[in-house]
Design a protein around this motif. Sequence first.
Motif: not given
Length: 108
Positions: A36, A42, A71
Amino acid sequence: MRGVRRALWNSPDFLWVSDGRPFWGVDALVARLAVFQMSDVWKVEAKVDRSRVVSLAANAAYLAMPLVLTVGSQEKPMQVKWLVGVLCRRKTDGWHIAALFTTEDKSG
């Protein structure tokens, strides 16, 4: 990630269930989160005002908290609402996360 690692129970029995997929051990969680973090965007926003703590014992508690995960790319980041359940245990050096249960928040 060192700060995250310190908050986790350093045991092969540490468990993260992410939308029905189990990840065992701290290294598995850190590896998944690293994917991620490679995104342009993020960000995790915890909804602390909507969280609840359930005391289970003097050395165990369960935290239920909604959060929003943003994200993706700068141009088109995705926002996903999650419900997070956190099983915490107190050791001699303080509280640690022993298990995480995350699922998409479908409450609306």
